[in-house]
Write an enzyme that holds these catalytic residues in place. Structure first.
Site, PDB file in Angstrom:
ATOM      1  CB  ALA A  57      34.527 112.249  30.420  1.00  0.00           C
ATOM      2  CB  ALA A  60      36.680 112.007  35.774  1.00  0.00           C
ATOM      3  CD  GLU A  61      34.471 118.650  33.860  1.00  0.00           C
ATOM      4  OE1 GLU A  61      33.920 119.854  33.859  1.00  0.00           O
ATOM      5  OE2 GLU A  61      34.596 117.811  32.538  1.00  0.00           O
ATOM      6  CB  THR A  62      30.699 114.811  38.636  1.00  0.00           C
ATOM      7  OG1 THR A  62      30.637 115.066  37.744  1.00  0.00           O
ATOM      8  CG2 THR A  62      28.946 115.328  39.869  1.00  0.00           C
ATOM      9  CB  SER A  65      34.216 120.433  38.916  1.00  0.00           C
ATOM     10  OG  SER A  65      34.253 120.406  38.037  1.00  0.00           O
TER      11      SER A  65
END
Length: 139
Positions: A57, A60-62, A65
């Site tokens: 996660a 993925a967020e890195t 974003s």
């Protein structure tokens, strides 16, 4: 800025962050995508010796974003912040490398929606994610 300069700039932001801890490195950038890789080893394992969903996660967020925050907004006047992340884990991984590629589903003035596919070095789908970012004026 050319592609290598963009990747170098993105990777320079990783110092002293979770991205450095997880050894996340941006590897490819295009007109409508951003890719990063992360090694899978004991550093990112859960107790059963497989890739931790939280590390997945974070990858993925890195990517999602940063795709909004550095590629598709005016960074002098705007900032992107994550609003929601949903992730489905398809396959486990014990060792090797995973690659996360963010592609836009929607790029509006105030929100961006990204699909992030995480695959291993053999192109096996490991996880699929959606991330929603809000675009705000810098204070």
């Amino acid at each position: 800025m050319d592609k290598q300069q963009t990747l170098d700039k993105l990777n320079s932001f990783n110092k002293n962050t979770l991205m450095e801890t997880l050894n996340i490195e941006f590897t490819e950038v295009g007109d409508d995508f951003l890719t990063a890789k992360m090694p899978v080893n004991s550093k990112v394992h859960q107790p059963y010796g497989i890739l931790h969903g939280g590390a997945t996660a974070a990858l993925a967020e890195t990517v999602g974003s940063c795709a909004s925050g550095f590629l598709f907004i005016d960074t002098k006047t705007q900032i992107a912040k994550g609003l929601e992340l949903s992730i489905n884990h398809i396959k486990s991984k014990k060792e090797g490398i995973v690659f996360a590629t963010a592609k836009p589903i929607h790029r509006g003035k105030t929100t961006h929606l990204w699909e992030v596919k995480i695959v291993d070095e053999y192109h096996n789908l490991i996880s699929i994610c959606k991330i929603t970012n809000i675009i705000l004026a810098k204070e």
